[in-house]
Design an enzyme around this catalytic site. Sequence first.
Site, PDB file in Angstrom:
ATOM      1  N   ASP A 148      -8.085  -4.531   9.813  1.00  0.00           N
ATOM      2  CA  ASP A 148      -7.527  -3.395   9.077  1.00  0.00           C
ATOM      3  C   ASP A 148      -7.336  -3.661   7.590  1.00  0.00           C
ATOM      4  O   ASP A 148      -6.579  -2.969   6.941  1.00  0.00           O
ATOM      5  CB  ASP A 148      -6.200  -2.969   9.702  1.00  0.00           C
ATOM      6  CG  ASP A 148      -5.161  -4.076   9.623  1.00  0.00           C
ATOM      7  OD1 ASP A 148      -5.495  -5.177   9.155  1.00  0.00           O
ATOM      8  OD2 ASP A 148      -4.018  -3.837  10.032  1.00  0.00           O
ATOM      9  N   GLU A 185       0.821  -1.210   0.000  1.00  0.00           N
ATOM     10  CA  GLU A 185       0.000   0.000   0.000  1.00  0.00           C
ATOM     11  C   GLU A 185       0.854   1.259   0.000  1.00  0.00           C
ATOM     12  O   GLU A 185       1.913   1.289   0.622  1.00  0.00           O
ATOM     13  CB  GLU A 185      -0.882   0.021   1.252  1.00  0.00           C
ATOM     14  CG  GLU A 185      -1.885  -1.104   1.280  1.00  0.00           C
ATOM     15  CD  GLU A 185      -2.640  -1.192   2.606  1.00  0.00           C
ATOM     16  OE1 GLU A 185      -3.811  -1.559   2.572  1.00  0.00           O
ATOM     17  OE2 GLU A 185      -2.039  -0.880   3.660  1.00  0.00           O
TER      18      GLU A 185
END
Lengths: 353, 353
Positions: free
Chosen positions: A235, A64
């Site tokens: 998450d 990410e």
Amino acid sequence: MTPPSDRALVPFVSVENMMKLVHHVGIEPLLAALADAIEEDFRRWPEFEKQPRIPAHSEGGVIELMPTTDGNLYGMKYCNGHPRNTKSGLQTVTAFGLLANMHTGYPILLTEMTLLTALRTAAMSALAAKHLAPANAKVMAVIGNGAQCEFQCTAFSAICGIDTVRLYDTDRAATEKAARNLAGRGLSITVCDTAEEAIEGAQIITTVTADKRNATVLTGNMVAPGTHINAVGGDSPGKTEVAADVLHRAGIFVEFPPQTRIEGEIQQLDPDYPVTELWEVMAGKTEGRTDQQQITLFDSVGFAIEDFAALRTLHAYVQETPYHQMIDLLADPDDPRDLFGMLLRASPQAELA
Amino acid sequence: MTPPSDRALVPFVSVENMMKLVHHVGIEPLLAALADAIEEDFRRWPEFEKQPRIPAHSEGGVIELMPTTDGNLYGMKYCNGHPRNTKSGLQTVTAFGLLANMHTGYPILLTEMTLLTALRTAAMSALAAKHLAPANAKVMAVIGNGAQCEFQCTAFSAICGIDTVRLYDTDRAATEKAARNLAGRGLSITVCDTAEEAIEGAQIITTVTADKRNATVLTGNMVAPGTHINAVGGDSPGKTEVAADVLHRAGIFVEFPPQTRIEGEIQQLDPDYPVTELWEVMAGKTEGRTDQQQITLFDSVGFAIEDFAALRTLHAYVQETPYHQMIDLLADPDDPRDLFGMLLRASPQAELA
């Protein structure tokens, strides 16, 4: 070849230097400084450009990018999440980050962020609890005693005044590791055999397990009125820890809703389920905990502004300490249009001439 | 503190090492290797995750992230574009990049990319011309003689067999700098007083000016039938170089349409104006130049897959050469769950114990 100019050099904080810096500042004071910086930046939330993080998924995990800017500085973090990495002795999460000057586009700091992320995540959790947990909370249960556990305990001790932690993990060795690392830091530590035992008498419950799947470490009848839940481990898409019935009973607080709805516990709820943005609580725009019986839940997924706050905090320390090295990251020809000439002058033939 | 393990270390290619590596390989052979790698990756275009680059705009310019992955490797470039930087002696464009393993998320290469981007941009332009320019093109006009000019000339010489370049810039000093740097590289060089003079007898016209505004360095009546236009400088919203009437007369070839429609020359045209994707030409799925009278135009903006190809090419060279340093970027505790313990063991007190 002439040595690179000052403009070409960017301070780099390696893992080794990060550890030296953390000990120079002190773990607890650094956690407190990070929480302060995050709170400052959350209070000026509308000044930031915000977007959900930019993922690249593979079978084993995700890479990410998390950029943000306040118009003056630009922060960016690269991080990965690969739960099966531990089987081959690798970290589940590694990260590095960058701070740059928005006016010139020039990087001004490059740093490891595995440790810094562990620290800022814990600081963020404790900061949220400072605003949401019941008054005079002293006991915290921690379900999931992996890499983040001790950072959480230390931050809650430094920032929220927690004096007792009750630890549980499906793997007893993880709990023992955490208890060993936390010894001598002013916390009373209880090793527990079940999640139910861990949450006995706890005003705060932290869930921070690492499985990349929808697990249920916390169900409705386990959670007493007035508890604050710090839900850290849910998450990413398909990875949650808290049963939907707990969510329905709780006041839910989030960082950046468009990201949390994808990644957080609330991916289990309707896309328009009401949540409160934590920055509004910090900025005094909305209420946090409404009464001592309310269950509050911080659906933590980690947001770019937290990394931004961590990067600018680190940048300030880097100015004052020797714990970095200068790396030659930027091409800096004497004449900006003469990049090719700079390259030619670096040839071995040019050196001899 | 024990030294970092091999897993914690990532090779870093500084500007100084990049220059040494370029000279070790040779500028022309490296440009050819980059063009080959780009062509390989363009031919397998559908295997890549693609998105327009992710910008953060400020008054003075833009910072961009350009990630992509083929499922095995992940490439990411940070770059900026700040045209006014040159006034304060800074580069308009600087960049660094990262290559990572998608299966573990671990970075495997960190590198300067200001030079590498200059090289891959030129290699990409020459590669496009190899597929689009008229047969036996020997003469190229270059309008705009800034930092990219000599890279373009050298790449077209190495990859397309160009033997003559005709240089023009509104700033004569830039042209003289380019002519000086190109001397002795096997190219015949003509310094021109106007754009019109530069394009006389040229089969290829490269436009590569740097103003962040819609300029018109090429209008319809200047361009002869059969010309290939390599439009490099129009590469961000509000920044174009070629008049719309030229575009209407040309067959237009692009990298990634969703990005080019935002950033390229075709931002001047309707959002559904027909363009050809260059990868389809390289993969043999569609025709390039249709006849010797056609005007072809490569609307170059730079795409993440080109950086990916450059990063994997560099990574291969890094394995074989000493032109890098190992940096301690990744936290690597013996037990992946024991990040806090690793931190504790690095304390000065632990060192003494």
